[in-house]
Structures are given as C-alpha cells and as structure tokens.
Design a protein around this motif. Structure first.
Motif, PDB file in Angstrom:
ATOM      1  N   ASP A  31      -8.731   6.382   3.090  1.00  0.00           N
ATOM      2  CA  ASP A  31      -8.423   6.117   2.411  1.00  0.00           C
ATOM      3  C   ASP A  31      -7.664   4.058   2.193  1.00  0.00           C
ATOM      4  OD1 ASP A  31      -6.990   8.935   2.430  1.00  0.00           O
ATOM      5  OD2 ASP A  31      -5.842   8.753   4.254  1.00  0.00           O
ATOM      6  N   HIS A  32      -7.534   3.298   3.263  1.00  0.00           N
ATOM      7  CA  HIS A  32      -8.026   1.938   2.501  1.00  0.00           C
ATOM      8  C   HIS A  32      -8.735   1.641   3.049  1.00  0.00           C
ATOM      9  CE1 HIS A  32      -3.785   3.299   1.304  1.00  0.00           C
ATOM     10  NE2 HIS A  32      -3.378   4.249   2.628  1.00  0.00           N
ATOM     11  N   ARG A  34     -11.285  -2.774   3.772  1.00  0.00           N
ATOM     12  CA  ARG A  34     -11.512  -4.069   3.252  1.00  0.00           C
ATOM     13  C   ARG A  34     -13.016  -4.477   3.857  1.00  0.00           C
ATOM     14  NH1 ARG A  34      -7.127  -4.189   6.197  1.00  0.00           N
ATOM     15  NH2 ARG A  34      -6.329  -6.209   7.284  1.00  0.00           N
ATOM     16  N   ARG A  61     -11.493   1.202  -5.010  1.00  0.00           N
ATOM     17  CA  ARG A  61     -11.202  -0.084  -5.676  1.00  0.00           C
ATOM     18  C   ARG A  61     -12.605  -0.635  -6.839  1.00  0.00           C
ATOM     19  NH1 ARG A  61      -9.214  -1.870  -1.082  1.00  0.00           N
ATOM     20  NH2 ARG A  61      -7.074  -1.863  -0.355  1.00  0.00           N
ATOM     21  N   TYR A  83      -3.368   1.568  -6.144  1.00  0.00           N
ATOM     22  CA  TYR A  83      -3.287   0.494  -6.086  1.00  0.00           C
ATOM     23  C   TYR A  83      -2.404  -0.522  -6.847  1.00  0.00           C
ATOM     24  CZ  TYR A  83      -6.634   1.784  -3.528  1.00  0.00           C
ATOM     25  OH  TYR A  83      -8.522   2.951  -2.363  1.00  0.00           O
ATOM     26  N   ASN A  84      -1.083  -0.189  -6.333  1.00  0.00           N
ATOM     27  CA  ASN A  84       0.095  -0.862  -7.515  1.00  0.00           C
ATOM     28  C   ASN A  84       0.044  -0.883  -9.025  1.00  0.00           C
ATOM     29  OD1 ASN A  84       1.722  -1.409  -5.478  1.00  0.00           O
ATOM     30  ND2 ASN A  84       0.805  -2.521  -4.377  1.00  0.00           N
ATOM     31  N   THR A  86      -2.889  -0.834 -10.239  1.00  0.00           N
ATOM     32  CA  THR A  86      -4.522  -0.522 -10.293  1.00  0.00           C
ATOM     33  C   THR A  86      -5.346   0.521 -10.066  1.00  0.00           C
ATOM     34  OG1 THR A  86      -4.571  -2.798  -9.883  1.00  0.00           O
ATOM     35  CG2 THR A  86      -6.832  -1.683  -9.689  1.00  0.00           C
ATOM     36  N   SER A  88      -7.945   3.724  -9.486  1.00  0.00           N
ATOM     37  CA  SER A  88      -8.540   4.003  -8.142  1.00  0.00           C
ATOM     38  C   SER A  88      -9.856   5.028  -8.175  1.00  0.00           C
ATOM     39  CB  SER A  88      -7.811   4.932  -6.524  1.00  0.00           C
ATOM     40  OG  SER A  88      -8.792   5.096  -5.445  1.00  0.00           O
ATOM     41  N   ASN A 193       3.359   6.854  -1.443  1.00  0.00           N
ATOM     42  CA  ASN A 193       3.015   6.119  -0.270  1.00  0.00           C
ATOM     43  C   ASN A 193       3.699   4.939  -0.748  1.00  0.00           C
ATOM     44  OD1 ASN A 193       0.961   3.255   0.425  1.00  0.00           O
ATOM     45  ND2 ASN A 193      -0.099   5.432   0.436  1.00  0.00           N
ATOM     46  N   TYR A 196       1.461   1.290  -2.321  1.00  0.00           N
ATOM     47  CA  TYR A 196       0.091   1.332  -2.983  1.00  0.00           C
ATOM     48  C   TYR A 196       1.595   1.622  -4.346  1.00  0.00           C
ATOM     49  CZ  TYR A 196      -3.475  -0.776  -0.466  1.00  0.00           C
ATOM     50  OH  TYR A 196      -4.581  -0.945   0.393  1.00  0.00           O
ATOM     51  N   HIS A 198       2.502   5.298  -4.760  1.00  0.00           N
ATOM     52  CA  HIS A 198       1.714   6.299  -5.906  1.00  0.00           C
ATOM     53  C   HIS A 198       2.829   7.500  -5.017  1.00  0.00           C
ATOM     54  CE1 HIS A 198      -1.432   5.816  -2.612  1.00  0.00           C
ATOM     55  NE2 HIS A 198      -1.122   6.450  -2.951  1.00  0.00           N
TER      56      HIS A 198
END
Length: 295
Positions: A31-32, A34, A61, A83-84, A86, A88, A193, A196, A198
C-alpha cells in the motif's frame, strides 16, 4: 487460528513498506513504500514464499512502475489522482499459473464493450416513495452484516461480521443505506484515505427483490457528494468484471475504465477478475440526489 488478513509495517534503515497480508485471498499487497526498491522487492519475495501467496499487488508511483516492469511485474490498472493528485500504477506478479490465467477474459471484454458503447444517461428517476436513503451509523452494523451475508455467499472481506463492520465505521469508513419498510435493502461504502485524499467506493449490495430501481447508483451519488464536501476528489472502485449491473452503474456515473485485475479476489463462488473504474470528483457537479420522500 490465522486471521483473514493483517496489516504490517516493515521499517529498516534503507526502506519502509506498509503491507496488507491477505490470507483469505492468498495475496500480498503493497500500500505504501519508500526507500531502496531492490531491497523492497527482495523482502516481498521472502514474504510471498513464507505465506505461499499466489499474487503480489504493488500500488506504485509513476517513477517506479517501469522499474517493476523490468522485474517481471505487469501493469494491470491505473488509478488517476491516487496520491494527492498523482497517479498510482497497479503492478502485479503471479506465483501460480492458475492464478495468472483467466477463464472469463473474453466474456468480460464483450460485456465491457457493450457497456462502453451505450450512451450515458443525463437524468435518473427516483425509486418509489417507500425507499429512503440515509447515512449509516454504528447502530446499523448488525443489519449491515446481515445484508452482506444474504447477498454474498463469499466476499473478500468479512462484511458479514457485525464486529468487523463496526470496526470499519469507527475507523472512518462511510456507509450509506437504503431502507424499505424499516429494513435495510441496499448499502454501499467509501473507504477514505485522508493522507492521500482518495476513496474506494465498495461494498455495494442490494437484496435481489429490490434491484430494479437503481438503488446502488443513488447510494454512490450520496457518497460522492460527501467525499467532495470533505475535499476527497479521487474516487475509484474495483468491480466484478462479470457483473453487468455494477460496471454499467459506474460507467453511467461518469467513471473511466482503467484496467482489470486478474483473479483478484474470492467473491460469490470463485476467484474473479475485477475491473477498475476511476473518477475525478472535482469536475463533477453535485448531481441528482435521491429525494427522501416521507409523504
């Protein structure tokens, strides 16, 4: 007893990932994330083998989907604005040939093409006055669970468990319901969510004898309006590819088809492919809301 699912966060000095271990549907979802992509993929491979998952789903991303493509993942769908604002890219990998192969793909293509060839309706009529729509509360958890238990023999999440439904509502999930003669006959939800911005429109269910009035579309409109009020503009849904009614509903409401997830989850009586539909609510005016007729 192993739970149907669990969420897990793995954090090291070189990467952080938030995972959804879905034991019931035999899949692992990212889900997330980095950090170091090579090390993340190594970690995913180990977890997949440990739990014998047959599908890996990676919400990626834009800068990383092609990296996964070179590692054997396939692009199955895109959620615009996830993503705000952006996009996915939903990348997937399979560990079992039966999980990778769809028996109904051509039939689903034909169904989709039939829906996309139809003209979108401008107006919607209200159902009979005996139907009333409202936002659900914690007190509706038991009746919601009973509704989902009646409609679905098998469902990807334990929506027939009132404690689970109660937990979802407490965590901020929005539910709208339709009542007829003081009985819940239809429901839909939005899994929001807030980080982000959505929301997934999901858990759409109507008792068979009440399906000719377009109740789900009314519920989705109510959910959309509340999402917009709360500044959530990215709305998406993952609908059964074999369901003409659900796919037609999202198409008629202005959603765009953006891909199909192969053998994504168990629903009704088998693993099924799921179509992805996406809509930018910031361009949508508040539309035909069902009148709450009380006379």
């Amino acid at each position: 007893m192993k739970p149907a699912y669990e969420t897990k966060i793995i954090q090291t000095s070189q990467y952080t990932i938030q995972l959804y271990l879905d034991y019931f549907n035999e899949r692992l979802r990212v889900d997330h994330y980095r950090g170091n992509m090579t090390m993340i993929l190594t970690e995913l491979e180990q977890i997949t083998k440990q739990h014998a998952f047959t599908k890996v789903i990676f919400f990626t991303r834009p800068e990383h989907w092609q990296v996964l493509l070179t590692k054997g993942f396939a692009l199955e769908a895109i959620i615009k604005g996830f993503y705000n604002g952006t996009d996915s890219y939903i990348m997937t990998a399979y560990k079992d040939i039966d999980r990778r192969s769809s028996k109904y793909w051509i039939k689903e293509d034909e169904l989709l093409h039939t829906i996309l060839s139809k003209e979108r309706k401008r107006e919607e009529s209200d159902p009979p006055a005996m139907y009333h729509i409202r936002k659900a509360t914690l007190q509706d958890a038991t009746n919601l669970a009973q509704l989902y238990g009646k409609v679905f023999t098998v469902y990807p999440t334990p929506m027939n468990d009132s404690e689970y439904v109660c937990k979802m509502i407490k965590q901020g999930m929005l539910f709208y319901v339709v009542e007829c003669n003081n009985q819940l006959v239809s429901a839909a939800s939005a899994d929001v969510n807030s980080l982000y911005h959505h929301a997934e429109l999901t858990d759409c269910a109507t008792l068979p004898q009440h399906r000719k009035y377009g109740l789900i579309k009314k519920l989705l409109i109510e959910l959309e309006n509340e999402l917009k009020t709360n500044g959530i503009y990215c709305a998406f849904s993952i609908a059964r590819s074999l369901s003409f009614g659900m796919n037609a509903a999202f198409y008629q409401l202005g959603y765009q088809y953006t891909g199909r997830l192969t053998n994504n989850c168990y629903i009704f009586d088998k693993l099924e492919d799921m179509n992805v539909w996406v809509k930018d609510l910031s361009y949508e005016k508040s539309a035909f809301i069902m009148n709450d007729k009380t006379d």
